[in-house]
Scaffold this active site. Sequence first.
Site, PDB file in Angstrom:
ATOM      1  N   THR A  77     -28.499 -59.506  32.800  1.00  0.00           N
ATOM      2  CA  THR A  77     -27.328 -60.565  32.386  1.00  0.00           C
ATOM      3  C   THR A  77     -26.290 -59.744  31.662  1.00  0.00           C
ATOM      4  O   THR A  77     -25.148 -59.705  31.854  1.00  0.00           O
ATOM      5  CB  THR A  77     -27.759 -61.950  31.902  1.00  0.00           C
ATOM      6  OG1 THR A  77     -28.799 -62.305  32.844  1.00  0.00           O
ATOM      7  CG2 THR A  77     -26.549 -62.887  31.820  1.00  0.00           C
ATOM      8  N   ASN A 155     -30.785 -60.260  45.078  1.00  0.00           N
ATOM      9  CA  ASN A 155     -32.069 -60.764  44.873  1.00  0.00           C
ATOM     10  C   ASN A 155     -32.601 -61.762  45.743  1.00  0.00           C
ATOM     11  O   ASN A 155     -34.217 -62.242  45.623  1.00  0.00           O
ATOM     12  CB  ASN A 155     -31.948 -61.558  43.475  1.00  0.00           C
ATOM     13  CG  ASN A 155     -30.650 -62.393  43.432  1.00  0.00           C
ATOM     14  OD1 ASN A 155     -29.648 -61.684  43.630  1.00  0.00           O
ATOM     15  ND2 ASN A 155     -30.866 -63.482  42.940  1.00  0.00           N
ATOM     16  N   SER A 203     -33.005 -54.147  34.818  1.00  0.00           N
ATOM     17  CA  SER A 203     -33.581 -55.124  33.818  1.00  0.00           C
ATOM     18  C   SER A 203     -35.067 -54.603  33.788  1.00  0.00           C
ATOM     19  O   SER A 203     -35.625 -54.304  35.143  1.00  0.00           O
ATOM     20  CB  SER A 203     -33.278 -56.594  34.205  1.00  0.00           C
ATOM     21  OG  SER A 203     -34.328 -57.450  33.677  1.00  0.00           O
ATOM     22  N   HIS A 205     -38.048 -56.801  33.312  1.00  0.00           N
ATOM     23  CA  HIS A 205     -39.041 -57.653  33.580  1.00  0.00           C
ATOM     24  C   HIS A 205     -39.183 -57.598  35.215  1.00  0.00           C
ATOM     25  O   HIS A 205     -40.044 -58.205  35.720  1.00  0.00           O
ATOM     26  CB  HIS A 205     -38.781 -58.979  33.011  1.00  0.00           C
ATOM     27  CG  HIS A 205     -37.525 -59.781  33.440  1.00  0.00           C
ATOM     28  ND1 HIS A 205     -37.556 -60.720  34.465  1.00  0.00           N
ATOM     29  CD2 HIS A 205     -36.156 -59.549  33.355  1.00  0.00           C
ATOM     30  CE1 HIS A 205     -36.543 -61.465  34.726  1.00  0.00           C
ATOM     31  NE2 HIS A 205     -35.763 -60.729  34.150  1.00  0.00           N
ATOM     32  N   THR A 241     -29.483 -54.338  16.193  1.00  0.00           N
ATOM     33  CA  THR A 241     -31.129 -53.795  16.183  1.00  0.00           C
ATOM     34  C   THR A 241     -31.805 -53.565  17.403  1.00  0.00           C
ATOM     35  O   THR A 241     -31.663 -54.679  18.282  1.00  0.00           O
ATOM     36  CB  THR A 241     -31.604 -54.323  14.811  1.00  0.00           C
ATOM     37  OG1 THR A 241     -31.029 -54.324  13.884  1.00  0.00           O
ATOM     38  CG2 THR A 241     -33.147 -53.671  14.980  1.00  0.00           C
ATOM     39  N   CYS A 329     -32.561 -68.435  38.441  1.00  0.00           N
ATOM     40  CA  CYS A 329     -31.360 -68.837  37.612  1.00  0.00           C
ATOM     41  C   CYS A 329     -30.771 -69.916  38.105  1.00  0.00           C
ATOM     42  O   CYS A 329     -29.931 -70.931  37.377  1.00  0.00           O
ATOM     43  CB  CYS A 329     -30.351 -67.563  37.375  1.00  0.00           C
ATOM     44  SG  CYS A 329     -31.284 -66.051  36.957  1.00  0.00           S
TER      45      CYS A 329
HETATM   46  C1  LIG Z   1     -29.729 -59.352  40.917  1.00  0.00           C
HETATM   47  C2  LIG Z   1     -29.880 -59.938  39.648  1.00  0.00           C
HETATM   48  N1  LIG Z   1     -28.894 -59.618  38.613  1.00  0.00           N
HETATM   49  C3  LIG Z   1     -29.155 -59.894  37.312  1.00  0.00           C
HETATM   50  C4  LIG Z   1     -30.347 -60.491  36.856  1.00  0.00           C
HETATM   51  C5  LIG Z   1     -30.379 -61.006  35.476  1.00  0.00           C
HETATM   52  O1  LIG Z   1     -31.449 -60.205  34.835  1.00  0.00           O
HETATM   53  P1  LIG Z   1     -32.111 -60.714  33.514  1.00  0.00           P
HETATM   54  O2  LIG Z   1     -32.893 -61.685  33.879  1.00  0.00           O
HETATM   55  O3  LIG Z   1     -32.616 -59.322  33.044  1.00  0.00           O
HETATM   56  O4  LIG Z   1     -31.122 -61.225  32.457  1.00  0.00           O
HETATM   57  C6  LIG Z   1     -31.177 -61.063  37.820  1.00  0.00           C
HETATM   58  C7  LIG Z   1     -32.292 -61.908  37.415  1.00  0.00           C
HETATM   59  O5  LIG Z   1     -32.603 -62.713  38.137  1.00  0.00           O
HETATM   60  C8  LIG Z   1     -31.110 -60.485  39.213  1.00  0.00           C
HETATM   61  O6  LIG Z   1     -31.963 -60.727  40.291  1.00  0.00           O
END
Ligand SMILES: Cc1ncc(COP(=O)(O)O)c(C=O)c1O
Length: 394
Positions: A77, A155, A203, A205, A241, A329
């Site tokens: 994000t 996603n 990202s 995770h 940091t 999300c």
């Molecule tokens: C395509 C995409 N962009 C951005 C994000 C957001 O990443 P983060 O959860 O690390 O903020 C996600 C997470 O669901 C994602 O699938």
Amino acid sequence: MSQLHLVIYLDCNATTRPRPEVVEALLPYLGERFGNASSVHRRGQAAKAALETARESVGRSLGAEHAREVVFTSGGTEGDYLALRGALRARPERRHVIVSAIEHEAVLNTARALATEGCEVDLAPVDAHGVVRLDALERLLRPDTCIVSVMWANNETGVVQPLERIGALAHAVGAIFHSDAVQALGKLPLRVAALPLDLLSVSAHKIEGPQGVGALWIRTAAPWLAPLQGGGQERGRRPGTHHLAGIVGFARACDLATAELAEKTARWTELRDRLERGLLRSLPGVTVHGALAERVANTSFVSFSGVDGEAVLMLLDEYGVCVSTGSACTAGDDAPSHVLLAAGVPEALARASVRYSIGRETTAEQIDETIERTAEIVEHLRALAPPGLEVLTP
Ligand SMILES: Cc1ncc(COP(=O)(O)O)c(C=O)c1O
């Protein structure tokens, strides 16, 4: 044993379990190896060395020319936000922004905010397979287009976008090209240096790394100015940091994901095909979205006509099968998937969708169990549906 150990977890596009090697690598940095990478003393210098080793790893996984092009962030994000706003700060004379209609909310909502701040924002449409329409994109591009942002892999559907051609079109008008590669890292070989890309966000995770850490890759020559002000960390590009333990874990996850990419892709393709074949065989009225497009191997977005995807999700959860109805999300809000709507999928079918996303620990037995449970649930829900509600056979 806790209930959580019994689940079949098919929601790896939402998040993944940090793998043991990652936890082992990062734990010392939450304990005896703590340190601030900006401190001058030996503890700080040790932290700095770990940070720079991690930067090398992440840079290698992205295919970056220089490790210093990697800027650590708090996740996808933040990377998306910094990419768009940093491009506009560097090129204030250009106020036009193009993002694809199927972007993650991190990009879409940043673009919406920019539209309220004097930018003109256009959404690039996609075709029926969920692929950005190059002809339409070309028509949207203007001499004052500042940035084009198109994700590498979606996603929800897993559909892969033609970045090389999109980047060439963007560069033809002098625009900056950003890609959200959060769902591409660990699923596709990324070769950022060789592509017409300027900015890329990832990202940790989603690749069995820790939550709350990620990176923005900024090509050395790219016009970009830091939108966040503060300390001089990350060469002034991202103050604050460092989350050192998270960054070390991210780097370990990157190394492993890159090394295992070919083997994992082959296994995931088999499992994904097994799932889709099984669902199509067990039930009428099943649509696999993006099936004819290039997709990442772990993702399957499926509609079961005549049922509510949210109801399927809840009932699968009762059986210990974790899936989603789209982006985590937006889970909980009532709107149907904007990704499917953009591809022209009728609203009723978009509401009947379930996303299965496979991970490293997924087995064929889990897939078979998931097919069986899904079929049972969909049949049950269809039997309860009011008369006249049709089960469409694609
Ligand atoms: C395509 C995409 N962009 C951005 C994000 C957001 O990443 P983060 O959860 O690390 O903020 C996600 C997470 O669901 C994602 O699938």
